[in-house]
Design a protein around this motif. Structure first.
Motif, PDB file in Angstrom:
ATOM      1  N   TYR A  70       0.817  -1.258   0.141  1.00  0.00           N
ATOM      2  CA  TYR A  70      -0.115   0.036   0.117  1.00  0.00           C
ATOM      3  C   TYR A  70       0.848   1.182  -0.038  1.00  0.00           C
ATOM      4  O   TYR A  70       0.317   2.310  -0.548  1.00  0.00           O
ATOM      5  N   ASP A 114      -7.076   0.283  -0.357  1.00  0.00           N
ATOM      6  CA  ASP A 114      -7.173  -1.249  -0.431  1.00  0.00           C
ATOM      7  C   ASP A 114      -6.168  -2.028   0.269  1.00  0.00           C
ATOM      8  O   ASP A 114      -6.247  -3.077   0.766  1.00  0.00           O
ATOM      9  N   GLY A 115      -4.924  -1.561   0.153  1.00  0.00           N
ATOM     10  CA  GLY A 115      -3.774  -2.148   0.713  1.00  0.00           C
ATOM     11  C   GLY A 115      -3.531  -2.224   2.309  1.00  0.00           C
ATOM     12  O   GLY A 115      -2.746  -2.809   2.832  1.00  0.00           O
ATOM     13  N   THR A 116      -4.279  -1.327   2.990  1.00  0.00           N
ATOM     14  CA  THR A 116      -4.379  -1.184   4.545  1.00  0.00           C
ATOM     15  C   THR A 116      -5.207  -2.516   5.029  1.00  0.00           C
ATOM     16  O   THR A 116      -5.317  -2.225   6.063  1.00  0.00           O
ATOM     17  N   SER A 157       1.724   2.989  -3.358  1.00  0.00           N
ATOM     18  CA  SER A 157       0.452   3.640  -3.970  1.00  0.00           C
ATOM     19  C   SER A 157       0.229   5.147  -3.167  1.00  0.00           C
ATOM     20  O   SER A 157      -0.009   6.030  -3.564  1.00  0.00           O
ATOM     21  N   TRP A 158       0.497   4.944  -1.772  1.00  0.00           N
ATOM     22  CA  TRP A 158       0.354   6.014  -1.059  1.00  0.00           C
ATOM     23  C   TRP A 158       1.227   7.229  -1.252  1.00  0.00           C
ATOM     24  O   TRP A 158       0.886   8.523  -1.694  1.00  0.00           O
ATOM     25  N   TYR A 201      -2.932   3.823   8.892  1.00  0.00           N
ATOM     26  CA  TYR A 201      -3.838   3.990   8.045  1.00  0.00           C
ATOM     27  C   TYR A 201      -4.596   5.597   8.158  1.00  0.00           C
ATOM     28  O   TYR A 201      -5.057   6.275   7.374  1.00  0.00           O
ATOM     29  N   ALA A 230      -4.086   2.504  -2.328  1.00  0.00           N
ATOM     30  CA  ALA A 230      -3.388   2.502  -1.246  1.00  0.00           C
ATOM     31  C   ALA A 230      -4.508   2.171  -0.095  1.00  0.00           C
ATOM     32  O   ALA A 230      -4.098   1.472   1.009  1.00  0.00           O
TER      33      ALA A 230
END
Length: 292
Positions: free
Chosen positions: A158, A185-187, A161-162, A205, A183
């Motif tokens: 994530y 979704d990856g958390t 993407s962040w 998050y 990002a």
């Protein structure tokens, strides 16, 4: 007018001679900074030291009212940006970097190292925002993703993407929404490989949620998200684990502070009052005090 939400940090004992303590910390940090001109491969340790020094100053000066506190934060910002300037410069080349009031000639690293990772990038970017240094924000926003991935450090997916979302936001590029969704979704705590569920939910998050509320220009929801981020920061560093209360990383809520600075500069109301968001950093009181 909305009444402020106050979130207090755990009281800190400054000791018998805090001025002498801070003087010693600053002197040791300056020696660390001076060696990067000779040993750029120590940049990661030096950056960590400068950031810790900034936190120590805020433990003794919770509102960042002293000029020495501002100097410590600027030095940390300068070191983080110089680290990536060195990494993106060709090996054998040099870059001129202002750090701690002096122009320093730093050798180019010529590519990724173990400390040019996305976590370090985020810290450097947050510091550039807090110090309102737009040229350094732009420099960092242009750091290629290949450099961050090349560190081979173990991070949840994530975070890439962040970083891309923040770079896209600052450079006004395309695809911000898709990158932020990736990002988010990856958390998902169910898919974590390298970090614990508590760290993700309470520290990693919340800044994504604060940033999302910022870019959607929902002042009320932004304020709620910021308050929650600071409350969770406090809970993680002081309530959940007694040993963490001794960790300098909990002294300031770095990412929430940076995002609050973005909102403050955009004229958004900030209702939370906390030592985790030092007042004179948030309202840029020291900006322009000296060349950075």
């Amino acid at each position: 007018m909305t009444s402020p939400t106050k979130i207090s940090r755990t009281p800190y004992d400054p000791g018998e001679n805090p001025a002498e303590l801070l003087k010693g910390v600053d002197a040791r940090t300056l020696r660390e900074i001076e060696r990067v001109e000779r040993s750029p491969h120590m940049f990661g340790l030096t950056f960590g030291k400068t950031l810790s020094t900034a936190y120590i100053h805020c433990l003794h000066d919770p509102t960042a009212n002293a000029s020495e506190t501002w100097e410590a934060w600027v030095a940390a910002m300068q070191t983080g940006s110089a680290l990536f300037a060195s990494a993106t410069a060709p090996e054998g080349a040099t870059v001129e970097c202002m750090i701690a009031h002096e122009k320093r000639t730093v050798p180019g690293l010529g590519g990724p190292t173990h400390f040019t990772d996305p976590g370090t990038w985020l810290q450097a970017f947050w510091l550039a925002i807090i110090c309102r240094d737009q040229p350094r924000m732009t420099q960092l926003a242009n750091v290629p993703m290949e450099l961050l991935r090349g560190s081979e450090a173990e991070f949840e997916e994530y975070i890439y993407s962040w970083v891309e979302a923040l770079q896209t936001y600052w450079l006004e590029g395309e695809g911000l929404g898709d990158k932020l969704v990736a990002a988010f979704d990856g958390t998902n705590p169910e898919n974590l490989r390298f970090v614990g569920r508590e760290l993700m939910l309470k520290i990693l998050y919340p800044p994504l949620n604060v940033f999302y509320r910022f870019i959607t220009q929902d002042d009320e929801e932004f304020d709620k998200a910021l308050v929650q981020a600071v409350e969770l920061h406090h809970d993680y560093w002081t309530t959940s684990d007694e040993e963490r209360s001794e960790d300098l990383d909990g002294a300031v809520a770095l990412a929430p502070l940076a995002l609050a600075c973005l909102a403050y500069d955009a004229g958004r109301p900030i209702t939370v009052e906390s030592e985790y968001l030092p007042e004179n950093l948030l309202d840029r009181s020291w900006l322009g005090e000296f060349p950075t």
